[in-house]
Design a protein around this motif. Structure first.
Motif, mmCIF file in Angstrom:
data_model
loop_
_atom_site.group_PDB
_atom_site.id
_atom_site.type_symbol
_atom_site.label_atom_id
_atom_site.label_comp_id
_atom_site.label_asym_id
_atom_site.label_seq_id
_atom_site.Cartn_x
_atom_site.Cartn_y
_atom_site.Cartn_z
ATOM 1 N N CYS A 141 0.828 -1.214 0.000
ATOM 2 C CA CYS A 141 0.000 0.000 0.000
ATOM 3 C C CYS A 141 0.863 1.266 0.000
ATOM 4 O O CYS A 141 0.547 2.238 -0.696
ATOM 5 C CB CYS A 141 -0.932 -0.008 1.211
ATOM 6 S SG CYS A 141 -2.243 -1.245 1.126
ATOM 7 N N LEU A 142 1.938 1.254 0.781
ATOM 8 C CA LEU A 142 2.834 2.405 0.819
ATOM 9 C C LEU A 142 3.481 2.639 -0.550
ATOM 10 O O LEU A 142 3.604 3.783 -1.005
ATOM 11 C CB LEU A 142 3.909 2.201 1.885
ATOM 12 C CG LEU A 142 3.457 2.328 3.345
ATOM 13 C CD1 LEU A 142 4.573 1.881 4.283
ATOM 14 C CD2 LEU A 142 3.051 3.764 3.656
ATOM 15 N N LYS A 143 3.888 1.555 -1.201
ATOM 16 C CA LYS A 143 4.490 1.687 -2.532
ATOM 17 C C LYS A 143 3.475 2.195 -3.548
ATOM 18 O O LYS A 143 3.804 3.012 -4.420
ATOM 19 C CB LYS A 143 5.066 0.338 -2.967
ATOM 20 C CG LYS A 143 6.311 -0.091 -2.202
ATOM 21 C CD LYS A 143 6.824 -1.432 -2.693
ATOM 22 C CE LYS A 143 8.092 -1.847 -1.942
ATOM 23 N NZ LYS A 143 8.594 -3.171 -2.404
ATOM 24 N N MET A 144 2.235 1.722 -3.455
ATOM 25 C CA MET A 144 1.189 2.173 -4.370
ATOM 26 C C MET A 144 0.920 3.670 -4.189
ATOM 27 O O MET A 144 0.825 4.418 -5.168
ATOM 28 C CB MET A 144 -0.102 1.391 -4.125
ATOM 29 C CG MET A 144 -0.092 -0.037 -4.641
ATOM 30 S SD MET A 144 -1.667 -0.860 -4.298
ATOM 31 C CE MET A 144 -1.472 -2.359 -5.278
ATOM 32 N N ALA A 145 0.790 4.104 -2.937
ATOM 33 C CA ALA A 145 0.529 5.520 -2.676
ATOM 34 C C ALA A 145 1.703 6.384 -3.127
ATOM 35 O O ALA A 145 1.509 7.444 -3.738
ATOM 36 C CB ALA A 145 0.256 5.731 -1.181
ATOM 37 N N ALA A 146 2.928 5.931 -2.845
ATOM 38 C CA ALA A 146 4.111 6.676 -3.291
ATOM 39 C C ALA A 146 4.164 6.756 -4.806
ATOM 40 O O ALA A 146 4.519 7.798 -5.384
ATOM 41 C CB ALA A 146 5.375 6.011 -2.747
ATOM 42 N N GLY A 147 3.791 5.674 -5.470
ATOM 43 C CA GLY A 147 3.758 5.686 -6.931
ATOM 44 C C GLY A 147 2.741 6.660 -7.479
ATOM 45 O O GLY A 147 2.994 7.335 -8.494
ATOM 46 N N ALA A 148 1.577 6.768 -6.815
ATOM 47 C CA ALA A 148 0.543 7.712 -7.256
ATOM 48 C C ALA A 148 1.035 9.148 -7.147
ATOM 49 O O ALA A 148 0.853 9.965 -8.070
ATOM 50 C CB ALA A 148 -0.728 7.517 -6.427
#
Length: 314
Positions: A141-148
């Motif tokens: 989830c952290l990687k997804m949010a950072a990617g966004a």
């Protein structure tokens, strides 16, 4: 060969929404209340999710990020608009104009991507519940949010650089209440067809791409819901998705209307109204939608109100 002399534009004039003092005072009062509710509602949602352990799930992690983005991109537009409603000179510097555009595109793009991630999260939770803890772990989830957020920054850098590189010589009067690419294209004294095509392409890839993720996810979700044997489970699945779908419809309908229709159909007055809804009203509605239509959020809020759970921030 003729040489064209361009006058260096150092500032722009924002015409705003209306041109009469009475209406400006009314709109100032209205938008001040809306902006106050936007900040308090979204910040309250972030604090509620942070302090209630029952809301420490991927769905609410992305919702907290959405609330943060709503506060940021509303704050990029609304305070300047409020100041201009009470000012005779509605000017903004060249650098300030494109700085506003940069942050607006950053947060608007990030919001699109967060909606897509939230749809994917619901898909995994409902269609693959056994794999949900593994697929949607905290690290993922952290990687997804950072990617966004990273994608939002990169998209904004490209878009802002394209528009800011245009020569502005015919006028410095923007027929809008904030710096956005469509009205700025109207001020350029060069051929903007290539720039407009590039901007539309980036907007299209972002919106259409996330919409495909959303539509695909919810197609599988609806299929799974209709095959559920438990009426209670079906109702719970519908309730958790209804608020998300409502927010998506409001956001994408106005965004697509503004940025993905042909430039020949561009209407200054209609776009101002759509932009108000897109930039000012929707950030206020999102926390209301997710709180009024979500039993877990309402229960957590009720616990705070009745002091059954004392928030750590008080």
């Amino acid at each position: 060969m003729t040489q064209t002399n361009y006058t260096l534009v150092t500032e722009f004039i924002l015409l705003g929404l209306v041109d009469t003092l009475e209406l400006e005072i009314i709109l100032f009062s209205l938008f001040f209340v809306v902006y106050t509710l936007t900040v308090w509602g979204n910040v309250g949602m972030i604090l509620l999710i942070r302090t209630d352990s029952r809301l420490h799930t991927p769905m609410y992690f992305f919702l907290a990020n959405l609330s943060f983005v709503d506060v940021c991109y509303s704050s990029t537009i609304t305070p300047k608009m409020l100041v201009d409603l009470l000012s005779e000179e509605k000017t903004i510097s060249f650098a300030g104009c494109f700085l506003q555009m940069f942050f607006f595109i950053t947060f608007a793009t990030t919001e699109c991507l967060l909606f897509g991630l939230m749809a994917y999260d619901r898909y995994v939770a409902i269609c693959n519940p056994l794999l949900y803890p593994l697929v949607m772990s905290r690290t993922v989830c952290l990687k997804m949010a950072a990617g966004a957020f990273t994608a939002g920054l990169l998209n904004s850098m490209v878009n802002t650089s394209y528009v800011s590189s245009l020569p502005f010589c015919s006028s410095n009067v923007i027929h809008h209440f904030f710096c956005d690419s469509p009205p700025l294209f109207k001020l350029s004294c060069s051929d903007t067809s290539l720039n407009e095509s590039m901007i539309s392409t980036f907007a299209g890839v972002n919106m259409v791409g996330t919409l495909l993720v959303i539509l695909t996810s919810y197609s599988y979700i609806l299929f799974s819901i209709f095959h559920m044997h438990s009426g209670e489970g079906r109702h719970k699945a519908f309730s958790t998705c209804a608020s998300h779908l409502t927010a998506i419809i409001l956001f994408y309908s106005t965004a697509i209307y503004i940025y993905l229709r042909p430039s020949s159909s561009y209407s200054l007055d209609q776009d101002k109204v759509a932009s108000v809804f897109y930039t000012v009203v929707i950030p206020m509605l999102n926390p209301l939608i997710y709180s009024l239509r979500n039993k877990e959020v309402k229960k957590a809020l009720w616990n705070v109100i009745t002091r059954k759970g004392i928030p750590s921030f008080l």
